[in-house]
Structures are given as C-alpha cells and as structure tokens.
Design a protein around this motif. Structure first.
Motif, PDB file in Angstrom:
ATOM      1  N   ILE A  16       0.843  -1.199   0.000  1.00  0.00           N
ATOM      2  CA  ILE A  16       0.000   0.000   0.000  1.00  0.00           C
ATOM      3  C   ILE A  16       0.877   1.247   0.000  1.00  0.00           C
ATOM      4  O   ILE A  16       0.624   2.194  -0.753  1.00  0.00           O
ATOM      5  CB  ILE A  16      -0.959   0.005   1.203  1.00  0.00           C
ATOM      6  N   ARG A  17       1.897   1.256   0.819  1.00  0.00           N
ATOM      7  CA  ARG A  17       2.792   2.414   0.909  1.00  0.00           C
ATOM      8  C   ARG A  17       3.441   2.718  -0.444  1.00  0.00           C
ATOM      9  O   ARG A  17       3.464   3.871  -0.888  1.00  0.00           O
ATOM     10  CB  ARG A  17       3.877   2.160   1.962  1.00  0.00           C
ATOM     11  N   ALA A  18       3.944   1.692  -1.114  1.00  0.00           N
ATOM     12  CA  ALA A  18       4.597   1.892  -2.406  1.00  0.00           C
ATOM     13  C   ALA A  18       3.602   2.394  -3.453  1.00  0.00           C
ATOM     14  O   ALA A  18       3.917   3.296  -4.240  1.00  0.00           O
ATOM     15  CB  ALA A  18       5.242   0.591  -2.874  1.00  0.00           C
ATOM     16  N   ARG A  19       2.402   1.827  -3.446  1.00  0.00           N
ATOM     17  CA  ARG A  19       1.401   2.259  -4.423  1.00  0.00           C
ATOM     18  C   ARG A  19       0.962   3.694  -4.145  1.00  0.00           C
ATOM     19  O   ARG A  19       0.802   4.490  -5.068  1.00  0.00           O
ATOM     20  CB  ARG A  19       0.197   1.329  -4.407  1.00  0.00           C
ATOM     21  N   ALA A  20       0.751   4.024  -2.886  1.00  0.00           N
ATOM     22  CA  ALA A  20       0.358   5.381  -2.527  1.00  0.00           C
ATOM     23  C   ALA A  20       1.441   6.379  -2.918  1.00  0.00           C
ATOM     24  O   ALA A  20       1.143   7.468  -3.439  1.00  0.00           O
ATOM     25  CB  ALA A  20       0.061   5.468  -1.026  1.00  0.00           C
ATOM     26  N   HIS A  21       2.692   6.013  -2.687  1.00  0.00           N
ATOM     27  CA  HIS A  21       3.800   6.902  -3.045  1.00  0.00           C
ATOM     28  C   HIS A  21       3.843   7.125  -4.555  1.00  0.00           C
ATOM     29  O   HIS A  21       4.033   8.260  -5.019  1.00  0.00           O
ATOM     30  CB  HIS A  21       5.125   6.308  -2.555  1.00  0.00           C
ATOM     31  N   TRP A  24       1.108   9.494  -5.477  1.00  0.00           N
ATOM     32  CA  TRP A  24       1.463  10.840  -5.038  1.00  0.00           C
ATOM     33  C   TRP A  24       2.452  11.470  -6.021  1.00  0.00           C
ATOM     34  O   TRP A  24       2.289  12.618  -6.426  1.00  0.00           O
ATOM     35  CB  TRP A  24       2.048  10.762  -3.630  1.00  0.00           C
ATOM     36  N   GLU A  25       3.466  10.687  -6.434  1.00  0.00           N
ATOM     37  CA  GLU A  25       4.436  11.189  -7.411  1.00  0.00           C
ATOM     38  C   GLU A  25       3.760  11.507  -8.747  1.00  0.00           C
ATOM     39  O   GLU A  25       4.043  12.534  -9.368  1.00  0.00           O
ATOM     40  CB  GLU A  25       5.556  10.179  -7.633  1.00  0.00           C
ATOM     41  N   SER A  26       2.864  10.625  -9.178  1.00  0.00           N
ATOM     42  CA  SER A  26       2.154  10.828 -10.449  1.00  0.00           C
ATOM     43  C   SER A  26       1.292  12.088 -10.424  1.00  0.00           C
ATOM     44  O   SER A  26       1.042  12.692 -11.463  1.00  0.00           O
ATOM     45  CB  SER A  26       1.276   9.625 -10.770  1.00  0.00           C
ATOM     46  N   ALA A  27       0.848  12.454  -9.232  1.00  0.00           N
ATOM     47  CA  ALA A  27       0.029  13.655  -9.073  1.00  0.00           C
ATOM     48  C   ALA A  27       0.882  14.917  -8.960  1.00  0.00           C
ATOM     49  O   ALA A  27       0.354  16.009  -8.760  1.00  0.00           O
ATOM     50  CB  ALA A  27      -0.874  13.518  -7.851  1.00  0.00           C
ATOM     51  N   GLY A  32       0.720  18.312   1.516  1.00  0.00           N
ATOM     52  CA  GLY A  32      -0.341  17.722   2.322  1.00  0.00           C
ATOM     53  C   GLY A  32       0.095  16.388   2.881  1.00  0.00           C
ATOM     54  O   GLY A  32       1.224  15.934   2.674  1.00  0.00           O
ATOM     55  N   ASP A  33      -0.819  15.751   3.589  1.00  0.00           N
ATOM     56  CA  ASP A  33      -0.471  14.504   4.265  1.00  0.00           C
ATOM     57  C   ASP A  33      -0.582  13.281   3.357  1.00  0.00           C
ATOM     58  O   ASP A  33      -0.111  12.209   3.711  1.00  0.00           O
ATOM     59  CB  ASP A  33      -1.298  14.305   5.529  1.00  0.00           C
ATOM     60  N   GLY A  34      -1.221  13.418   2.190  1.00  0.00           N
ATOM     61  CA  GLY A  34      -1.289  12.319   1.246  1.00  0.00           C
ATOM     62  C   GLY A  34      -2.265  11.222   1.611  1.00  0.00           C
ATOM     63  O   GLY A  34      -2.243  10.149   1.012  1.00  0.00           O
ATOM     64  N   VAL A  35      -3.131  11.495   2.578  1.00  0.00           N
ATOM     65  CA  VAL A  35      -4.053  10.448   3.025  1.00  0.00           C
ATOM     66  C   VAL A  35      -4.954   9.968   1.891  1.00  0.00           C
ATOM     67  O   VAL A  35      -5.285   8.782   1.820  1.00  0.00           O
ATOM     68  CB  VAL A  35      -4.863  10.903   4.259  1.00  0.00           C
ATOM     69  N   ALA A  41      -4.952   3.743  -2.647  1.00  0.00           N
ATOM     70  CA  ALA A  41      -4.088   2.575  -2.794  1.00  0.00           C
ATOM     71  C   ALA A  41      -4.599   1.414  -1.943  1.00  0.00           C
ATOM     72  O   ALA A  41      -4.618   0.259  -2.390  1.00  0.00           O
ATOM     73  CB  ALA A  41      -2.654   2.930  -2.398  1.00  0.00           C
ATOM     74  N   GLU A  42      -5.047   1.697  -0.740  1.00  0.00           N
ATOM     75  CA  GLU A  42      -5.562   0.666   0.152  1.00  0.00           C
ATOM     76  C   GLU A  42      -6.811   0.002  -0.441  1.00  0.00           C
ATOM     77  O   GLU A  42      -6.943  -1.229  -0.410  1.00  0.00           O
ATOM     78  CB  GLU A  42      -5.884   1.291   1.508  1.00  0.00           C
TER      79      GLU A  42
END
Length: 57
Positions: A16-21, A24-27, A32-35, A41-42
């Motif tokens: 989940i962490r890798a996908r969220a990161h 976030w990079e793609s955006a 912000g906190d990136g929640v 991703a979750e």
C-alpha cells in the motif's frame, strides 16, 4: 476486512505504501499529508486481494 469465510485478509502495508507513493508522485508530489493517496491505494490492494482469494475458491 474479512474473506467470505470469515478469515481476515492480510493487507501488506508496504505494498500500500509503495502504491500510494507512486500515486502521489504521479500527481506531481502535492503538499499535504497524502491520506487520499493512501486510501485509494488501500482500496485497490484490498480489492485485488479479495479478487484473488475469491478466485482461489
């Protein structure tokens, strides 16, 4: 989250962490906190796990 047989589905936090990161990079690495990226991703990882488990029968 539980499998249809009542057993918990293990969610790999690092996945989940890798996908969220990545999201976030793609955006464009917004402030912000990136929640929102974590939650998206979750949801995706949980859906994939649930699909894989249901395919196993």
């Amino acid at each position: 989250m539980c499998h249809s047989n009542g057993q918990p589905i293990h969610v790999d936090e690092e996945t989940i962490r890798a996908r969220a990161h990545s999201k976030w990079e793609s955006a464009g690495c917004p402030a912000g906190d990136g929640v929102e990226f974590w939650l998206e991703a979750e949801r995706e990882v949980n859906a994939e796990l649930a699909g894989a488990r249901s395919a196993q029968g």
